[in-house]
Design a protein around this motif. Structure first.
Motif, PDB file in Angstrom:
ATOM      1  N   PRO A  94      -6.933  12.172 -19.579  1.00  0.00           N
ATOM      2  CA  PRO A  94      -5.919  12.662 -18.639  1.00  0.00           C
ATOM      3  C   PRO A  94      -5.290  11.495 -17.883  1.00  0.00           C
ATOM      4  O   PRO A  94      -5.992  10.553 -17.504  1.00  0.00           O
ATOM      5  CB  PRO A  94      -6.711  13.548 -17.673  1.00  0.00           C
ATOM      6  N   TYR A 149      -2.666  10.388 -14.776  1.00  0.00           N
ATOM      7  CA  TYR A 149      -1.812  10.693 -13.632  1.00  0.00           C
ATOM      8  C   TYR A 149      -1.536   9.389 -12.878  1.00  0.00           C
ATOM      9  O   TYR A 149      -2.430   8.837 -12.251  1.00  0.00           O
ATOM     10  CB  TYR A 149      -2.504  11.712 -12.723  1.00  0.00           C
ATOM     11  N   GLU A 181      -1.002   6.182 -14.004  1.00  0.00           N
ATOM     12  CA  GLU A 181      -1.871   5.070 -14.420  1.00  0.00           C
ATOM     13  C   GLU A 181      -1.086   4.000 -15.189  1.00  0.00           C
ATOM     14  O   GLU A 181      -1.682   3.180 -15.889  1.00  0.00           O
ATOM     15  CB  GLU A 181      -3.031   5.568 -15.294  1.00  0.00           C
ATOM     16  N   ASP A 197      -0.204  14.129 -16.959  1.00  0.00           N
ATOM     17  CA  ASP A 197      -0.227  15.252 -16.024  1.00  0.00           C
ATOM     18  C   ASP A 197       0.837  15.069 -14.932  1.00  0.00           C
ATOM     19  O   ASP A 197       0.532  14.934 -13.760  1.00  0.00           O
ATOM     20  CB  ASP A 197      -1.630  15.339 -15.415  1.00  0.00           C
ATOM     21  N   GLY A 214      -2.983  19.172 -12.553  1.00  0.00           N
ATOM     22  CA  GLY A 214      -4.360  18.885 -12.135  1.00  0.00           C
ATOM     23  C   GLY A 214      -5.227  18.399 -13.286  1.00  0.00           C
ATOM     24  O   GLY A 214      -5.002  18.730 -14.453  1.00  0.00           O
ATOM     25  N   ALA A 217      -5.457  19.308 -17.313  1.00  0.00           N
ATOM     26  CA  ALA A 217      -5.073  18.282 -18.291  1.00  0.00           C
ATOM     27  C   ALA A 217      -6.148  18.163 -19.370  1.00  0.00           C
ATOM     28  O   ALA A 217      -5.846  18.108 -20.569  1.00  0.00           O
ATOM     29  CB  ALA A 217      -4.852  16.940 -17.596  1.00  0.00           C
ATOM     30  N   ASP A 257     -12.076   9.596 -18.209  1.00  0.00           N
ATOM     31  CA  ASP A 257     -11.030   9.361 -17.212  1.00  0.00           C
ATOM     32  C   ASP A 257     -10.126   8.216 -17.646  1.00  0.00           C
ATOM     33  O   ASP A 257     -10.571   7.286 -18.308  1.00  0.00           O
ATOM     34  CB  ASP A 257     -11.648   8.985 -15.851  1.00  0.00           C
ATOM     35  N   ASP A 271      -8.637   6.036 -15.654  1.00  0.00           N
ATOM     36  CA  ASP A 271      -8.479   4.970 -14.665  1.00  0.00           C
ATOM     37  C   ASP A 271      -9.489   3.848 -14.875  1.00  0.00           C
ATOM     38  O   ASP A 271      -9.664   2.996 -14.013  1.00  0.00           O
ATOM     39  CB  ASP A 271      -8.577   5.522 -13.242  1.00  0.00           C
ATOM     40  N   GLN A 304     -12.564   3.976 -14.740  1.00  0.00           N
ATOM     41  CA  GLN A 304     -13.826   4.101 -13.990  1.00  0.00           C
ATOM     42  C   GLN A 304     -14.957   4.495 -14.935  1.00  0.00           C
ATOM     43  O   GLN A 304     -16.111   4.210 -14.680  1.00  0.00           O
ATOM     44  CB  GLN A 304     -13.690   5.145 -12.883  1.00  0.00           C
ATOM     45  N   LYS A 343     -17.072  10.045   0.203  1.00  0.00           N
ATOM     46  CA  LYS A 343     -17.028  10.675  -1.115  1.00  0.00           C
ATOM     47  C   LYS A 343     -18.405  10.709  -1.765  1.00  0.00           C
ATOM     48  O   LYS A 343     -18.816  11.699  -2.358  1.00  0.00           O
ATOM     49  CB  LYS A 343     -16.041   9.927  -2.006  1.00  0.00           C
ATOM     50  N   ARG A 360     -12.062   1.802  -9.493  1.00  0.00           N
ATOM     51  CA  ARG A 360     -10.735   2.010 -10.008  1.00  0.00           C
ATOM     52  C   ARG A 360     -10.066   0.661 -10.213  1.00  0.00           C
ATOM     53  O   ARG A 360     -10.094  -0.180  -9.347  1.00  0.00           O
ATOM     54  CB  ARG A 360      -9.949   2.779  -8.964  1.00  0.00           C
ATOM     55  N   THR A 397      -7.028   7.067  -5.930  1.00  0.00           N
ATOM     56  CA  THR A 397      -7.463   8.307  -6.568  1.00  0.00           C
ATOM     57  C   THR A 397      -6.352   9.347  -6.574  1.00  0.00           C
ATOM     58  O   THR A 397      -5.586   9.458  -5.621  1.00  0.00           O
ATOM     59  CB  THR A 397      -8.700   8.875  -5.848  1.00  0.00           C
ATOM     60  N   TYR A 455      -7.140  12.394  -6.857  1.00  0.00           N
ATOM     61  CA  TYR A 455      -7.797  13.539  -6.243  1.00  0.00           C
ATOM     62  C   TYR A 455      -7.681  13.432  -4.728  1.00  0.00           C
ATOM     63  O   TYR A 455      -8.486  12.781  -4.087  1.00  0.00           O
ATOM     64  CB  TYR A 455      -9.277  13.578  -6.629  1.00  0.00           C
TER      65      TYR A 455
HETATM   66  N1  UDP Z   1      -5.811  12.930 -12.946  1.00  0.00           N
HETATM   67  C1  UDP Z   1      -4.961  13.888 -13.513  1.00  0.00           C
HETATM   68  N2  UDP Z   1      -4.319  14.763 -12.681  1.00  0.00           N
HETATM   69  C2  UDP Z   1      -4.485  14.756 -11.317  1.00  0.00           C
HETATM   70  C3  UDP Z   1      -5.383  13.803 -10.761  1.00  0.00           C
HETATM   71  C4  UDP Z   1      -6.029  12.907 -11.619  1.00  0.00           C
HETATM   72  O1  UDP Z   1      -4.787  13.934 -14.721  1.00  0.00           O
HETATM   73  O2  UDP Z   1      -3.866  15.571 -10.638  1.00  0.00           O
HETATM   74  C5  UDP Z   1      -6.505  11.987 -13.858  1.00  0.00           C
HETATM   75  C6  UDP Z   1      -6.457  10.527 -13.445  1.00  0.00           C
HETATM   76  O3  UDP Z   1      -5.363   9.845 -14.011  1.00  0.00           O
HETATM   77  C7  UDP Z   1      -7.775  10.004 -13.983  1.00  0.00           C
HETATM   78  C8  UDP Z   1      -8.701  11.194 -13.925  1.00  0.00           C
HETATM   79  O4  UDP Z   1      -7.867  12.349 -13.849  1.00  0.00           O
HETATM   80  O5  UDP Z   1      -7.649   9.626 -15.334  1.00  0.00           O
HETATM   81  C9  UDP Z   1      -9.631  11.145 -12.727  1.00  0.00           C
HETATM   82  O6  UDP Z   1      -8.876  11.124 -11.530  1.00  0.00           O
HETATM   83  P1  UDP Z   1      -9.168  10.145 -10.317  1.00  0.00           P
HETATM   84  O7  UDP Z   1      -9.598   8.817 -10.805  1.00  0.00           O
HETATM   85  O8  UDP Z   1      -7.972  10.190  -9.446  1.00  0.00           O
HETATM   86  O9  UDP Z   1     -10.382  10.891  -9.626  1.00  0.00           O
HETATM   87  P2  UDP Z   1     -11.682  10.224  -8.993  1.00  0.00           P
HETATM   88  O10 UDP Z   1     -12.232   9.269 -10.002  1.00  0.00           O
HETATM   89  O11 UDP Z   1     -11.226   9.559  -7.760  1.00  0.00           O
HETATM   90  O12 UDP Z   1     -12.575  11.402  -8.744  1.00  0.00           O
END
Ligand code: UDP
Ligand code: MG
Length: 309
Positions: free
Chosen positions: A10, A12, A14, A43, A73, A77, A94, A96, A98, A132, A200, A205, A207
């Motif tokens: 997914p 968003y 990036e 997304d 979201g 996705a 993910d 990003d 991570q 978090k 990241r 984020t 989220y």
């Molecule tokens: N993402 C998405 N849609 C959203 C928010 C996040 O597709 O509305 C993707 C984002 O690109 C990443 C993955 O979901 O690949 C995890 O999101 P994020 O890193 O923001 O979340 P965190 O790791 O902070 O929980």
């Protein structure tokens, strides 16, 4: 012919890391098999992510993209990715960085031992706020206690699943998705590999606290009726206290003849009851909204364009 491996990513906002992401995923996966597809789900990114993805797709036929018409979201996705993925095994990761793509061979090796679900459990989370980390830790533990499904703690959506698991999830058309719960619900044999969660690489984020809260409540309402029961437990406790109060009031009036001054206790009771009632209504509201969502049966997402035939 179906590919051996599908990778769902997914995306968003990036754009700056997409080429590194693509390179590292490709590097990692092509060591396992030549038969793979990488499904990027854009997304509704507000940056140039989709242009980057389309560019890569023209040079590498392993790369598929699904471009949403807006932001639906992360969970949706991934769900779209699952709808399109054709692999015998499917990795969710993910975008990003991570979740290190270098872990995929390890996930795949476990999968080949016969496990239908191999989750990646994080032993540490770098670059996350204290808030978090602590809320996530607490949340997973509460969730574990109040659901009937064994949702693994400290595990995100980074995992490999067998086609059978994916088929089961595809058949679930709930709109308020909690994918890690749905995966656990299927009950297939599960194991884990462990990893250090990276920071990241870029940006922040996707989220927001609002999305995170919705996600957390989805996890509970999708898999637990406990909060609804909690409402009645509260109700019983408060009624019990009220009943004792009634006895006390009657005794004080007719036996002790101590006249009731009562304002403080009255206020306390009203406030307390009011609070409990609102909590209970709120809990019911959360479930009700989700029922409405499910009844409406809107499509989960709208695809603007894709290069998937
Ligand atoms: N993402 C998405 N849609 C959203 C928010 C996040 O597709 O509305 C993707 C984002 O690109 C990443 C993955 O979901 O690949 C995890 O999101 P994020 O890193 O923001 O979340 P965190 O790791 O902070 O929980
Ligand atoms: Mg992240």
């Amino acid at each position: 012919m179906n590919p051996e491996l599908s990778i769902i990513v997914p995306i968003y906002n990036e754009a700056p890391i997409i080429s590194e992401l693509y390179n590292r995923v490709t590097q990692s996966v092509s060591g396992i098999t030549k038969s793979y597809e990488i499904l990027f789900v854009n997304d509704g990114s507000k940056d140039s992510s989709i242009q980057e993805l389309k560019k890569i797709a023209t040079t590498d036929s392993h790369v598929l993209y699904i471009n949403f018409s807006r932001n639906f979201g992360h969970q949706i996705a991934v769900t779209a990715g699952l709808h399109y993925a054709k692999g015998n095994a499917i990795v969710i990761i993910d975008g990003d960085l991570q979740d290190p793509p270098e872990l995929i061979p390890e996930l795949y090796a476990k999968y080949n031992e016969g496990y239908k679900i191999v989750g990646a459990k994080r032993v540490s989370r770098k670059g996350e706020t204290f808030f978090k980390k602590i809320t996530a830790k607490l949340y997973y533990r509460i969730l574990k206690r109040i659901t009937h499904v064994d949702i693994p703690v400290d595990t995100g959506d980074y995992r490999i699943i067998d086609k059978k698991v994916a088929d089961a999830i595809r058949s679930m058309d709930e709109p308020d998705k909690y994918i890690r719960g749905q995966v656990a619900w299927t009950g297939f044999s599960t194991t884990f590999v462990y990893f250090e969660r990276d920071e990241r690489k870029f940006g922040k984020t996707g989220y927001s606290l609002k999305k995170m809260t919705k996600f957390a409540i989805d996890g509970i309402t999708s898999f637990s009726s406990y909060p609804l029961k909690l409402a009645s437990i509260f109700g019983f406790i408060v009624s019990g206290i009220a009943f004792l109060m009634v006895i006390y009031v009657l005794i004080s009036k007719y036996i002790l003849h101590t006249s009731v001054q009562g304002w403080p206790s009255l206020m306390l009771t009203i406030l307390f009851l009011g609070g409990v009632q609102l909590i209970c209504l709120g809990i019911i509201g959360e479930y009700l909204w989700r029922i409405m969502n499910a009844v409406r049966k809107r499509p989960l997402y709208v695809v603007e364009d894709t290069n998937i035939a």
